[in-house]
Motif scaffolding. Structure first.
Motif, PDB file in Angstrom:
ATOM      1  N   UNK A   1      20.129  23.716   8.096  1.00 26.24           N
ATOM      2  CA  UNK A   1      20.115  23.880   6.651  1.00 26.24           C
ATOM      3  C   UNK A   1      18.674  24.048   6.173  1.00 26.24           C
ATOM      4  N   UNK A   2      18.490  24.991   5.230  1.00 27.54           N
ATOM      5  CA  UNK A   2      17.172  25.149   4.613  1.00 27.54           C
ATOM      6  C   UNK A   2      16.976  24.009   3.635  1.00 27.54           C
ATOM      7  N   UNK A   3      16.087  23.115   3.964  1.00 19.88           N
ATOM      8  CA  UNK A   3      15.908  21.984   3.055  1.00 19.88           C
ATOM      9  C   UNK A   3      14.641  22.169   2.235  1.00 19.88           C
ATOM     10  N   UNK A   4      14.598  21.442   1.127  1.00 14.51           N
ATOM     11  CA  UNK A   4      13.405  21.391   0.292  1.00 14.51           C
ATOM     12  C   UNK A   4      12.232  20.909   1.152  1.00 14.51           C
ATOM     13  N   UNK A   5      12.553  19.928   1.960  1.00 15.42           N
ATOM     14  CA  UNK A   5      11.535  19.256   2.757  1.00 15.42           C
ATOM     15  C   UNK A   5      10.766  20.212   3.669  1.00 15.42           C
ATOM     16  N   UNK A   6      11.477  21.219   4.234  1.00 20.30           N
ATOM     17  CA  UNK A   6      10.771  22.131   5.136  1.00 20.30           C
ATOM     18  C   UNK A   6       9.869  23.073   4.363  1.00 20.30           C
TER      19      UNK A   6
END
Ligand SMILES: Nc1nc2c(ncn2[C@@H]2O[C@H](COP(=O)(O)OP(=O)(O)OP(=O)(O)O)[C@@H](O)[C@H]2O)c(=O)[nH]1
Ligand SMILES: [Mg+2]
Ligand SMILES: [Zn+2]
Lengths: 229, 134
Positions: B115-120
């Protein structure tokens, strides 16, 4: 946004492969020749092994067996009639043996004393294929009673086998088994595979299987460090 | 149904891969290669996947299967032949028996889609506290 990719690239059966590799090197180190025997249920694995194990023992070899069975301990008791120790692996609902099951089963065998170990797999023509058990040789039995086209229906398993045994040949005539076309079908799925016809009723072919194995065992002894998997 | 055992191994490989990469994100897809000679029935594997992922980090993840055909190389003329079903191990060019399998035995985990997370996109320091190591 494109997905984030984490590359892995590994064999799915990596754990089994690793255990099998470790087993193979232990067998190597102790000079144990290992044979994995596969077939459909009831093809005659236990009958054949009981005779072959007895004959190898008569040649002065120390032989043992482990046998996978869904629910009973009958096969180990039958194999033990050869005079060689046999241990049951109760597989429960498992349709094949995995390397860790063999590892546990042989825990109390003295490998150093042992020359040959037979592994009778669970009766199944599909599932055992991808599970390396650390064996040197894989034998597949096709009984005459199941017809000559079995090798065509299960080509992927036969393609990983080193010897095909056409078993229950005493029943070939009554069931109208066409042995020539059975041989041709084996050749189609595994060009050049050695084929031996046997009958546990008449004893036919047992000596050929024993001679075949004795050759392979000697060959492995003569080239101890050659095989690395 | 050895596919269940294979699906279970797959789930644990995914766990290992996530752990060694320090990934806390959601797995959206798992990409695998299944060869025609691997002895695995893709439909059975897909079914088993649904069972094996329950309660794991793979729950909800798609299984993306790339099927790899069986290819043999002829020892006589060197030609490569893609085999049909059922496979006849013969050279498509000269007709002689061909037993050298050059592909089709694959049973591999290739990659994970996460999943594309904010964190990355923008790693926030509090994320480190959000998923403490046990
Ligand atoms: N006529 C005849 N019967 C045989 C022969 N070999 C085995 N049988 C019979 O076939 C049945 C199954 O033989 P097993 O040796 O138990 O077969 P198996 O492959 O070990 O069976 P599972 O372990 O249950 O998969 C038994 O009733 C045997 O007596 C044979 O060569 N000829
Ligand atoms: Mg048996
Ligand atoms: Zn050719």
């Amino acid at each position: 946004m494109p997905p984030r990719i984490l590359e892995v690239r590994t064999r799915i059966l990596k754990k089994n492969d690793e255990i099998a590799r470790a087993l193979r090197s232990r067998f190597e180190q102790h000079g144990v020749y290992v044979v994995n025997v596969v077939s459909s249920p009831g093809a005659g694995k236990t009958e054949l092994l009981t005779r072959v194990m007895g004959a190898l023992r008569d040649r002065g070899l120390t032989v043992a067996a482990v046998v996978g069975d869904l629910a009973t301990e009958n096969d180990a008791a039958r194999l033990a009639r050869s005079g060689c120790p046999a241990k049951q692996i109760l597989t429960g609902t498992m349709c094949h043996l995995e390397a860790d099951m063999v590892e546990h089963a042989i825990a109390d065998f003295d490998l150093h004393e042992l020359d040959v170990l037979f592994i009778e797999n669970v009766g199944n023509l599909v599932c055992p294929q991808g599970f390396d058990l650390g064996e040197d040789l894989r034998i597949l039995l096709f009984p005459s009673t199941e017809g000559e086209d079995k090798p065509l229906k299960y080509p992927t398993l036969i393609n990983t086998c080193d010897l095909v045994v056409l078993s229950k040949m005493d029943l070939a005539e009554p069931v109208g088994f066409d042995v020539r076309s059975a041989r041709a079908n084996c050749e189609t799925a595994r060009p050049g595979v050695p084929i031996i016809e046997t009958s546990a009723r008449t004893g036919r072919g047992t000596a050929d299987v024993v001679a075949f194995l004795a050759d392979r065992i000697d060959a492995k002894r003569d080239t101890p460090a050659e095989r690395t998997a | 149904m050895h596919e269940l055992s294979i699906a279970t191994s797959l789930v644990s490989l995914v766990d290992d891969a996530l752990e060694s990469a320090g990934e806390a994100g959601t797995v959206e897809a798992v990409r695998v290669k299944v060869g025609a000679l691997s002895g695995v029935v893709v439909e059975a594997l897909e079914f088993a996947w649904g069972v094996a992922v329950e309660g794991t980090r793979c729950e909800g993840a798609r299984l993306e299967v790339e099927r790899v055909p069986a290819v043999v190389r002829c020892g006589e003329c060197g030609a490569e032949t893609t085999l049909d079903h059922p496979p006849v191990f013969a050279c498509g060019s000269c007709g002689r028996p061909a037993s050298e399998v050059i592909s089709g035995r694959e049973l591999d985990l290739i990659a994970l889609e996460l999943e594309q997370t904010q964190a990355t996109a923008d790693p926030a320091p509090e994320d480190h506290h959000a998923a403490p190591n046990p």
